[in-house]
Motif scaffolding. Structure first.
Motif, PDB file in Angstrom:
ATOM      1  N   SER A  51       0.733  -1.105   0.005  1.00 19.87           N
ATOM      2  CA  SER A  51       0.007  -0.008   0.030  1.00 19.87           C
ATOM      3  C   SER A  51       1.014   1.401  -0.064  1.00 19.87           C
ATOM      4  O   SER A  51       1.988   1.296   0.042  1.00 19.87           O
ATOM      5  CB  SER A  51      -1.037   0.049   1.161  1.00 19.87           C
ATOM      6  OG  SER A  51      -0.224   0.274   2.392  1.00 19.87           O
ATOM      7  N   SER A  53       1.001   3.690   2.434  1.00 18.03           N
ATOM      8  CA  SER A  53       1.345   3.963   3.432  1.00 18.03           C
ATOM      9  C   SER A  53       2.840   3.597   4.034  1.00 18.03           C
ATOM     10  O   SER A  53       3.707   4.506   4.435  1.00 18.03           O
ATOM     11  CB  SER A  53       0.463   3.393   4.799  1.00 18.03           C
ATOM     12  OG  SER A  53       0.888   3.792   6.132  1.00 18.03           O
ATOM     13  N   ARG A 212      -0.752  15.425   3.116  1.00 19.73           N
ATOM     14  CA  ARG A 212      -1.431  14.105   3.379  1.00 19.73           C
ATOM     15  C   ARG A 212      -2.982  14.068   3.673  1.00 19.73           C
ATOM     16  O   ARG A 212      -3.777  13.635   2.803  1.00 19.73           O
ATOM     17  CB  ARG A 212      -0.785  13.401   4.452  1.00 19.73           C
ATOM     18  CG  ARG A 212      -1.346  11.925   4.408  1.00 19.73           C
ATOM     19  CD  ARG A 212      -0.252  11.337   5.701  1.00 19.73           C
ATOM     20  NE  ARG A 212       0.935  11.314   5.449  1.00 19.73           N
ATOM     21  CZ  ARG A 212       1.911  10.834   6.150  1.00 19.73           C
ATOM     22  NH1 ARG A 212       1.460  10.260   7.397  1.00 19.73           N
ATOM     23  NH2 ARG A 212       3.075  10.927   6.003  1.00 19.73           N
ATOM     24  N   GLY A 216      -6.183  13.094   1.300  1.00 21.63           N
ATOM     25  CA  GLY A 216      -7.019  12.217   1.493  1.00 21.63           C
ATOM     26  C   GLY A 216      -8.373  12.833   1.602  1.00 21.63           C
ATOM     27  O   GLY A 216      -9.374  12.055   1.081  1.00 21.63           O
ATOM     28  N   VAL A 223      -9.614   6.240   0.453  1.00 20.86           N
ATOM     29  CA  VAL A 223      -8.828   6.225   1.608  1.00 20.86           C
ATOM     30  C   VAL A 223      -9.274   4.711   2.150  1.00 20.86           C
ATOM     31  O   VAL A 223     -10.107   4.467   2.768  1.00 20.86           O
ATOM     32  CB  VAL A 223      -8.989   7.392   2.501  1.00 20.86           C
ATOM     33  CG1 VAL A 223      -8.004   7.188   3.716  1.00 20.86           C
ATOM     34  CG2 VAL A 223      -8.412   8.536   1.681  1.00 20.86           C
ATOM     35  N   GLU A 227      -4.320   3.686   5.679  1.00 22.38           N
ATOM     36  CA  GLU A 227      -4.277   5.170   5.591  1.00 22.38           C
ATOM     37  C   GLU A 227      -4.943   6.005   6.585  1.00 22.38           C
ATOM     38  O   GLU A 227      -4.503   7.159   7.011  1.00 22.38           O
ATOM     39  CB  GLU A 227      -4.754   5.535   4.311  1.00 22.38           C
ATOM     40  CG  GLU A 227      -3.726   5.144   3.138  1.00 22.38           C
ATOM     41  CD  GLU A 227      -4.085   5.370   1.738  1.00 22.38           C
ATOM     42  OE1 GLU A 227      -3.249   5.830   1.007  1.00 22.38           O
ATOM     43  OE2 GLU A 227      -5.081   4.590   1.392  1.00 22.38           O
ATOM     44  N   GLU A 230      -2.889   6.013   9.683  1.00 22.93           N
ATOM     45  CA  GLU A 230      -1.852   7.023   9.609  1.00 22.93           C
ATOM     46  C   GLU A 230      -2.121   8.285   9.597  1.00 22.93           C
ATOM     47  O   GLU A 230      -1.653   9.194  10.365  1.00 22.93           O
ATOM     48  CB  GLU A 230      -1.412   6.959   8.047  1.00 22.93           C
ATOM     49  CG  GLU A 230      -0.373   5.666   7.887  1.00 22.93           C
ATOM     50  CD  GLU A 230       0.948   5.573   8.776  1.00 22.93           C
ATOM     51  OE1 GLU A 230       1.566   6.557   8.576  1.00 22.93           O
ATOM     52  OE2 GLU A 230       1.220   4.362   9.288  1.00 22.93           O
TER      53      GLU A 230
END
Length: 331
Positions: A51, A53, A212, A216, A223, A227, A230
């Motif tokens: 992914s 991330s 970020r 998003g 998303v 994620e 995160e």
């Protein structure tokens, strides 16, 4: 040259971001990746079968050691020398991946198993106390006991699972009183910590967090759960980690379950729509970027209070329309 199969068994124990960082560092240093090459999260994630991330984490670590640098665009630029960005095709040959994605990058697979376990634990926590069998979990997921135990320890760390008598694992029940207590602790401690951290959070880190969040928000329908973790962690863990009171930071670890409770329940109720917490986070991060600790702390407190109200409503709705089904590893 591809990674030898014999070595992949040993490397498999490393986190995905560490494997990706190691491979990128090796080939950037060797000159296989031309200086100035633009590396995007999506391109690297595709090559490594992961992914985005862990790729993002790998970029941050490579930037810290000076092997990549940021620029006015998406992704990073490879190499230490300040050369103009070069948008060239990113090929498997650049990273020795001619045999396909790195077989050793398996932490994403464990993440997938963990999120499944986390979801089932949280759903059942709303209906009482359940016992979890480590052996049955290992058999259900077709993994070894060590992997199953690590998954359970991860759930214990955020306060949704606990060990009782005779080392048995139990789901921690989530009723209205516990939910209220969790959010009361957060609303009291988090704003104080954030205000104390305002002057010490690196500007570059805040810039990346803001970027970020904007990404998003723009692509919120795509998303994933990882994620979202995160993004939640950016504000509520990483920013607060710069706070002055270490005891507060330790005390807040038991409240981290609040992040995942709302996430899983909301997804169950309104999938694929995701709550707009990212918009609220962006307001707080922007206040931190201007070093306005008072505004950031006040907005964070309101955000936590609103979150409590929303999560309580989601839980009530979830209980009203759901009956918990049986899973083989819970009783």
């Amino acid at each position: 040259m591809s990674i030898p199969r014999a070595k992949s068994q040993t490397r498999r124990k490393q986190p995905a971001y560490a494997l990706i960082k190691s491979a990128l560092a090796k080939h950037i240093r060797a000159g296989d990746v031309p200086p100035g090459t633009v590396l995007s999260e999506s391109a690297i994630a595709t090559l490594f079968g992961s992914s985005r991330s862990p790729v993002r984490q790998a970029f941050e670590q490579l930037e810290h050691i000076g092997l990549v640098r940021r620029f006015d665009g998406r992704g990073v630029i490879a190499g230490k020398r300040k050369v103009d960005p070069r948008r060239v095709p990113i090929t498997p040959e650049m990273f020795g991946l001619t045999d396909g994605p790195v077989d050793a990058v398996r932490s994403d697979a464990w993440d997938t198993l963990y999120y499944k376990l986390e979801r089932e634990i949280i759903y059942r926590s709303l209906f009482g106390r359940f016992r979890v069998s480590e052996l049955a979990l290992a058999r259900h997921f077709r993994v070894g006991r060590t992997v199953a135990r690590n998954l359970l320890l991860r759930a214990q760390a955020i306060g949704i699972l606990e060990k009782g008598a005779k080392a048995h694992w139990y789901v921690v029940p989530l009723d209205e009183d516990r939910l209220r207590d969790i959010f009361e602790v957060r609303a009291t401690l988090e704003p104080l910590l954030l205000k104390s951290a305002t002057a010490t959070i690196p500007a570059a880190l805040l810039d990346r967090m803001a970027e970020r969040l904007r990404e998003g928000i723009q692509h919120r329908d795509r998303v994933g759960v990882g994620e979202l973790d995160e993004i939640e962690g950016d504000l509520h863990i990483r920013c607060l980690g710069y706070g002055a009171n270490r005891e507060m930071i330790e005390a807040l670890k038991r409240t981290h379950c609040a992040f995942v409770i709302g996430k899983h329940i909301q997804v169950a109720l309104t999938a694929p729509q995701i709550d707009s917490f990212m918009d609220e986070h962006l307001v707080i991060i922007e206040a931190l970027r201007t070093r306005d600790g008072d505004a950031a702390a006040a907005t964070l407190r309101r955000h936590i209070e609103w979150s409590h109200s929303k999560v309580a409503g989601w839980i009530a709705e979830f209980r009203a329309i759901n009956v918990i089904s049986r899973v083989p590893y819970m009783a």
